[in-house]
Structures are given as structure tokens and as C-alpha cells.
Design a protein around this motif. Sequence first.
Motif, short mmCIF file in Angstrom:
data_model
loop_
_atom_site.label_atom_id
_atom_site.label_comp_id
_atom_site.label_asym_id
_atom_site.label_seq_id
_atom_site.Cartn_x
_atom_site.Cartn_y
_atom_site.Cartn_z
N SER A 348 3.67 9.29 5.45
CA SER A 348 5.11 9.56 5.48
C SER A 348 5.77 9.18 4.17
O SER A 348 6.57 9.94 3.61
CB SER A 348 5.75 8.81 6.65
OG SER A 348 7.14 9.01 6.67
N GLN A 349 5.43 7.99 3.64
CA GLN A 349 6.00 7.54 2.37
C GLN A 349 5.54 8.46 1.23
O GLN A 349 6.31 8.76 0.31
CB GLN A 349 5.57 6.11 2.09
CG GLN A 349 5.97 5.12 3.19
CD GLN A 349 5.37 3.76 2.97
OE1 GLN A 349 4.77 3.48 1.93
NE2 GLN A 349 5.51 2.88 3.96
N GLN A 350 4.29 8.88 1.30
CA GLN A 350 3.73 9.73 0.25
C GLN A 350 4.46 11.06 0.17
O GLN A 350 4.80 11.54 -0.92
CB GLN A 350 2.24 9.95 0.54
CG GLN A 350 1.45 10.57 -0.59
CD GLN A 350 -0.01 10.73 -0.20
OE1 GLN A 350 -0.34 11.51 0.68
NE2 GLN A 350 -0.88 9.99 -0.85
N GLU A 352 7.49 11.65 1.45
CA GLU A 352 8.91 11.42 1.20
C GLU A 352 9.20 11.32 -0.30
O GLU A 352 10.24 11.79 -0.77
CB GLU A 352 9.35 10.13 1.90
CG GLU A 352 10.83 9.80 1.74
CD GLU A 352 11.70 10.80 2.48
OE1 GLU A 352 12.82 11.07 1.99
OE2 GLU A 352 11.26 11.32 3.53
N SER A 353 8.28 10.73 -1.05
CA SER A 353 8.49 10.55 -2.49
C SER A 353 7.61 11.49 -3.31
O SER A 353 7.34 11.21 -4.48
CB SER A 353 8.18 9.10 -2.88
OG SER A 353 6.85 8.76 -2.54
#
Length: 562
Positions: A348-350, A352-353
Motif C-alpha cells: 500500500s505504501q509502495q 501510494e508513493s
Amino acid sequence: MFVNGVMSEKVQAQHGEPTGDNRWLEESGLDPARSLGDGFELQTGHSLGNSLGGPEGRCLASGPLAADLRLAVGLNKVLHGFGRELRRNGTKSGCRGTQAERIGTFISHDWGSRGSLKFMSLILIFNSSAAAVIAVSVSVTVALLESYDVMPTKSAERLVGGRAYIVRSGEASVYGLVAYLFILCFWQRILSLCGRSASVFLDKLCIDQENEEKKERAILGLAGFLDISDRLLILWSPNYFDRLWCTYELASWLRLSGMKDTTVIPIHLAPALFAFTFSWWISIIIFIYASTIRSYFLGSDDALRSGSDLLTFDVVSGVAAFLCAAVGGVVLPTHLSRRLANSLRLLSQQLESFSLREAKCFCCSHDHVHPDTKNHLPCDRQLIFKTLLQWQQDFTGSGESVTTLEAFDFRIRQKLKPWVLRHIGGSHVPFRMLLATSCVPLMCTTMDYIPVMFQLGGVDAFRFGLDAILQSFVLGPCIGTVIMVISAAGFDCKNHVGCDLCLTLLKSTASIFVIALVWALINIPRAILEHVGWQLAVGVVLVVPTIVIFRCCCRRAVGGSE
């Protein structure tokens, strides 16, 4: 998971200060007003390749692939040597593909992940269903031979539906395990002998690694391989979206199919499922052969053995089987499932950014100098950026041109992210995948009921049949799901070895308690309600909600379909 969907939207052009793309183009010597303005005509071919500093004529092709490059390879060659060709430091060889008009599956992966994990993922997808069917079929055949006294059996006491029965406990589970292992590892090899092995594209085998001219043409025509592929299989690892070429393959498929016929599987899923499957299978076999093992160690004459010796050995063998089931069937899968859950949290973080400019490629990572030959490496990043700029109006679904690479980043973050998280971001495993793995040991074990069902018939045979269904299609799937869900629940920590082990043990203990509760819900009501009608009602109450729950979860899980 097979999904129909087209991602389309309009992204307005930015004005005023130069965008990241404009600054990048200015540094490359291009005029952003001319190259990326409203109603621009993007340069192609030699001129843009030269403008971007690449060698003359070097550009990614998005048209039909040349006939001499249109190659595919049988999956049996990919799996040969237990995935030797999937290892990062595997042997370098020439092209092993053969010419093909269509390719069944395009395998997209990054070479930084472990080859053993990719091997297990491939046999899970392509071989596990056949292995399950053949293993259960072999167990049924062995049980039928035992029922007609063709094969030797031994007697054992089983508690079924609240009643104790003397059943024939034979070799069905052992033969099922042997068949499952053999088919799981060699199914594609067997199909290849019949000319039916799955047709796939794996860059290492379908692109000539020795002929530099062909290798260059094939790499530049990578989109052409996707164009003739029926399905995209993504072996997802935490590094996947950080690799520039992986992103390019995904963008090419997005442009061609809108994520239709796409399968995404985390490479850490297969080890967890197989650890659970084989650990429980071994535990079941230990329980079945406890008396045989006891006779081997203590002798076969019951009259010469003291009661204390028998009790001691029964306790020891029972504890050994329990530890094997607990450690191998719960603790190890919990540890592997936690690793899967941690990688999915990073996903998810990957996304998102996500930034295309920060994606890594081999040439830029080595300052455009080959680490072995010391030759100059042309910049692949420039080629991919140029191609994505050409494709952006295809992504928008309109004739309006999109002027920045940030638009592609936006598409990944806002459109692709929900799709990916919906299909590989959950802790549930599809019912069909559990049937092909963790349910098989229980299915093969309950085949030992067949001889006694033939012998008793009537209501007693019905009790055995109901017990087999509940054990195989309710208890089996629920055990795997409980472990996966509890492993992914709550906080996690892997920075300290002691904390990591403690969390694994705590979550394993919680899983054991929940599994015991599920077992009690299946068996205790049938033991209390001895009437066959009430037992049937209990079975329906357990089976129907299980199927409904798993069908709903399958839509959001790894490999689910819409």
C-alpha cells in the motif's frame, strides 16, 4: 484472478512552472514547449532517440513482433531442475523457445527475488489442482482395493458422529501424499510428453542471451510479446513496483487489455500453503501409523508388553504427532504468513508513493557502465519514458494529450492501487486454492472410510460420508484461513529476533485455540445429536455458510475473480 476493467480518466495539463517531465526534457536538450505542448506531435524513431542521448535508431517498439523473435517456451522448461532457470545467478544459456503465434502466459517478475519462491508460486498456480485431483483419485483407488481385500489393511478405532467404529486404516493417505508430491513437481513434464505443457514467456529463455543483436531487438520489442499473450501472470514481490522494466511490462499490458486476464500472486503465499499442507499430512500419517510404530519399537506381542510401556509409548507418540502438527502445521505457516502480511503492508505504501522516476533499472544503477564487460550501457530509462509519453493518450481513453509523467504516476496511485490491493491485499485465500492444497490431506485421509461404508451401509455409511465432507470442506479450509487471518491481524514487529519469535508463538497459540473451537463446532453437535436428521441439519448449517463466506472472500483475495 481474472478481471475485466479499463482504467480511463482525463488528467488536465499543468501550466506555469515546468513540470518534472519538462525539466527532464530540458536537461536532455529538448524544447518542452515544442515536445509537450497542447496539440504536440511527439517525435518518433531516430530523431527522438538521438535527442534523448540514446544510440541512433534505438527505440522501444510497440507494433507487431518480428517472426524470428516471436518465441514461447514450455512451462516444463521453466520448472526444470526445481526452478533453476528462475534463480538470479542461474546459468546463462541461449534461447530455448520455439516459434509460436500466441503465448499462453507472460510471466512478469523481478530477478531480485528468490527463485525458489517463484518456483513454488508457479507450481501452485499450474500444478496444484491436478495434483489434488490425482492424489484424491489415487486414495480412492487404494481404498477400493482395500475394501475388496486386494491390499492389506489394519483395524483402527474412529469416533464418527458421536459413535465409535472399527475401521480399516490402510495406505490411502500415504499413496495420496506420494501422488501429490509427484504430480506437483512433474505435472508439466508429464504434459510435455503429450505436447500439452503450458506455453509461457520467460525473458531468460525466450530472449537469446548469446546473440546480442537478437537480444537487443527482443528487449526493445517486449510490448510485442505482451500483445500476443493471452494472460499476464505477475509474481509479485516487494521489489516489483520498484523495477523500471516491471513497470513498463505492466503499463504495456494496461494499454493493451486494461488489466483483463491478469493474475497476481505474492511469491510468499505458496510457502505458507505448502508448509501447512505437508506438515498436517505428516501429522495425520503419524497418528494413523502410531500402532505400527509402537509395534516396531516395542515388539508385536501384546502379552509380553507391560501396561506402563504401552502407555509411555502412546503418550510419547501422541506428543510427537501433536508437536509436528502444532509446529509444522501452525507455527511455521504462521511465521510465513506473517512475512506475507508484512510484505502486503508495504504494498500500500509502495503504490501510494509510486514514482516512475525513482524506479530502478540496471543501467542507471551501474552508472551506465556494465559491471563485467565495462562497456557503455545506453539508458533504458530514457527509452521507457519516451514510450510512456507516447502512450499517455491511450491511457486517458480520449483524444486529449496528457503532458506529464506525473499523470502516469497519478494513474498508478489512484487507479491501479485500489485494483491491486483489492486482489492481493487481503488475508483470505480463495476456496479453490485451499482445496488444491490444505484440504487435500484430510480428503485423502477420509478415503479410508470407503471400506467400512461398503461394509456397514445405511445410516452408518451416511455418518461417515457426512464426516468426510465436514472434515474436508469445512475444517480444512477454515484451518488455513484462520492461520492467515490471525497472522495478518494486529501489529507486527520483525526488527528484533526475540520479538519476532514471540509474536509468532502468540499468534500460533491464538490460531490453535480458534482451530480447536472450529473442530468443536463441527464434532460436538453431531456427538450430542445422534439422530441422523439432526446431524444432517448440523452439516448443512456448517457447509452452506462456509461456501458463501469463501465465495465472497474469493472476489477480494489473491487470485480471486470478478
